[in-house]
Design a protein around this motif. Structure first.
Motif, short mmCIF file in Angstrom:
data_model
loop_
_atom_site.label_atom_id
_atom_site.label_comp_id
_atom_site.label_asym_id
_atom_site.label_seq_id
_atom_site.Cartn_x
_atom_site.Cartn_y
_atom_site.Cartn_z
N SER A 206 37.99 18.61 0.75
CA SER A 206 38.76 17.38 0.86
C SER A 206 37.81 16.22 1.15
N LEU A 207 38.17 15.06 0.62
CA LEU A 207 37.30 13.88 0.69
C LEU A 207 37.99 12.79 1.49
N ASP A 208 37.17 11.89 2.06
CA ASP A 208 37.76 10.73 2.73
C ASP A 208 37.94 9.59 1.72
N ASP A 209 38.34 8.44 2.20
CA ASP A 209 38.63 7.32 1.29
C ASP A 209 37.38 6.83 0.56
N ASP A 210 36.21 7.16 1.10
CA ASP A 210 34.96 6.75 0.45
C ASP A 210 34.41 7.83 -0.48
N GLY A 211 35.18 8.90 -0.66
CA GLY A 211 34.73 9.97 -1.56
C GLY A 211 33.73 10.92 -0.92
N LEU A 212 33.65 10.90 0.40
CA LEU A 212 32.71 11.79 1.10
C LEU A 212 33.43 13.05 1.58
N ALA A 213 32.74 14.17 1.49
CA ALA A 213 33.33 15.44 1.91
C ALA A 213 33.53 15.46 3.42
N VAL A 214 34.70 15.88 3.83
CA VAL A 214 34.97 16.00 5.27
C VAL A 214 35.22 17.46 5.67
N ARG A 215 35.72 18.26 4.73
CA ARG A 215 36.06 19.65 5.08
C ARG A 215 36.31 20.42 3.78
N GLY A 216 36.04 21.72 3.81
CA GLY A 216 36.42 22.55 2.68
C GLY A 216 35.25 23.25 2.03
N VAL A 217 35.58 23.92 0.91
CA VAL A 217 34.61 24.73 0.18
C VAL A 217 34.28 24.06 -1.15
N LEU A 218 33.00 24.00 -1.46
CA LEU A 218 32.50 23.59 -2.77
C LEU A 218 31.53 24.67 -3.22
N VAL A 219 31.84 25.34 -4.33
CA VAL A 219 31.04 26.47 -4.80
C VAL A 219 30.01 25.97 -5.82
N ARG A 220 28.80 26.54 -5.73
CA ARG A 220 27.77 26.21 -6.72
C ARG A 220 27.48 27.42 -7.60
N HIS A 221 27.34 27.17 -8.87
CA HIS A 221 26.91 28.24 -9.77
C HIS A 221 25.76 27.72 -10.63
N LEU A 222 24.61 28.37 -10.48
CA LEU A 222 23.44 28.02 -11.28
C LEU A 222 23.48 28.85 -12.57
N VAL A 223 23.54 28.18 -13.69
CA VAL A 223 23.60 28.89 -14.98
C VAL A 223 22.19 29.35 -15.33
N LEU A 224 22.04 30.66 -15.51
CA LEU A 224 20.73 31.21 -15.87
C LEU A 224 20.65 31.37 -17.39
N PRO A 225 19.50 31.10 -17.99
CA PRO A 225 19.37 31.24 -19.43
C PRO A 225 19.62 32.69 -19.86
N GLY A 226 20.44 32.85 -20.89
CA GLY A 226 20.69 34.18 -21.44
C GLY A 226 21.67 35.01 -20.62
N CYS A 227 22.21 34.46 -19.55
CA CYS A 227 23.11 35.23 -18.68
C CYS A 227 24.52 34.65 -18.72
N LEU A 228 24.95 34.21 -19.87
CA LEU A 228 26.22 33.48 -19.96
C LEU A 228 27.43 34.36 -19.68
N GLU A 229 27.31 35.65 -20.01
CA GLU A 229 28.46 36.52 -19.76
C GLU A 229 28.76 36.56 -18.27
N ASP A 230 27.72 36.64 -17.46
CA ASP A 230 27.98 36.67 -16.02
C ASP A 230 28.45 35.31 -15.51
N SER A 231 27.97 34.22 -16.09
CA SER A 231 28.48 32.90 -15.71
C SER A 231 29.98 32.81 -15.98
#
Ligand code: SF4
Length: 318
Positions: A206-231
């Motif tokens: 969740s974000l505040d009025d300025d668009g800054l994160a205040v709470r919650g989960v944000l997941v990151r996924h790094l796409v690896l070359p040649g590993c698209l099936e797992d992505s």
């Protein structure tokens, strides 16, 4: 339970460490080292404002990053290998929880939007104590747990209420690449429960009025070359977990560290590969997605031999 008793119980846990899923059961209080090679101290590799995180995390004034040395994974392509794997953790400045709490306050005083613990999985109990002390001393900005995703669900439950924002990687949902590229047998078995626990604790970002994160989960996924099936498998999982979950689809892979020994990932990601994964996310309805330019690798890869590893902000004085 009062705070002193609570911390005593955390210290007790370092005496037979199961702080992460490796469950080494070594006595870190007595100086024994497990897979992460860190005892009960707090080796810190870098502290400073960082402007290269996702916009709700970095904002305009920067994220107050605290990079711990050592790691509980051994990714052959690690972009932070200088501090996670190549330099023994004991070579870095060692802080106590109280000293770390002071550094957190200093980052807040410098204008940081949040305190961003990078690679905290093997430092979870020491970090928890520092958060408690910093809060007592007036820390009011959100605390970010910026992790590789190989965390102990039991340990996360023990620190419930201390972390405001979880920023976990979802690296793989197949144990074969986890074993080959990160030296871990069961990443794909562990990470779904970790993400569920994080979501149960703090919900989606969740974000505040300025668009800054205040709470919650944000997941990151790094796409690896040649590993698209797992992505695709990772994105499918996230869509089932919650279509509202924000996901940062990262294009910044570069074959660093020991990746040249792994021919299948010894190259940059192509634009066509990245576009396929972004299209897949949109087809799944994952519309809260952060997208990167393909040249992100040139802008976001750090060099910890410099005082300012990211070239974007002055580091805090030692
Ligand atoms: S935190 Fe370190 S010592 Fe503890 S279980 Fe994990 S790798 Fe082993």
């Amino acid at each position: 339970m009062n705070d002193a008793i609570e911390y005593a119980s955390w210290v007790d846990r370092l005496g037979c460490c199961e702080g992460c899923p490796r469950r080494c059961r070594v006595n870190r209080l007595a100086g024994e080292l497990g897979f992460c090679r860190v005892d009960a101290g707090i080796p810190v590799a870098h502290i400073g404002l960082h402007f290269g995180e996702e916009p709700p995390i970095s904002g305009t004034r920067g994220s107050g990053t605290i990079f711990f040395a050592g790691c509980n994974l051994r990714c052959v392509f690690c972009q932070n290998s200088q501090i996670s794997q190549e330099t023994p953790p004991e070579r870095f400045r060692r802080l106590t929880p109280a000293a770390l709490a002071v550094e957190m306050r200093r980052l807040q005083d410098r204008g940081a939007h949040n305190i961003n613990f990078v690679s905290p999985s093997h430092m979870i109990f020491q970090m928890a104590e520092a958060i408690r002390l910093a809060r007592q001393a007036g820390l009011v900005i959100p605390v970010v747990y910026n992790t590789n995703g190989y965390d102990s669900v039991a340990a996360l439950r023990q620190i419930r209420g201390l972390v405001d924002i979880y920023l976990p990687d979802l690296k793989y949902l197949d144990n074969a690449p986890g074993k080959r590229f990160s030296g871990v047998d069961d990443y794909a078995d562990v990470v779904p429960g970790v993400l569920q626990e994080m979501l149960d604790q703090v919900g989606c970002l969740s974000l505040d009025d300025d668009g800054l994160a205040v709470r919650g989960v944000l997941v990151r996924h790094l796409v690896l070359p040649g590993c698209l099936e797992d992505s695709r498998r990772c994105l499918d999982f996230l869509a089932r977990l919650s279509p509202d979950i924000p996901v940062s689809i990262m294009a910044q892979y570069a074959p660093r560290h020991r990746a040249d020994a792994y021919p299948e990932i010894n190259r940059r990601l192509s634009e066509a590969e990245y576009d396929q994964i972004v299209d897949h996310a949109l087809r799944l309805g994952l519309e809260n997605a952060f997208i990167q330019e393909l040249d992100a690798a040139d802008r976001y890869l750090p060099d910890f031999a410099r005082n300012d590893p990211f070239g974007d902000a002055p580091s805090a004085p030692d």
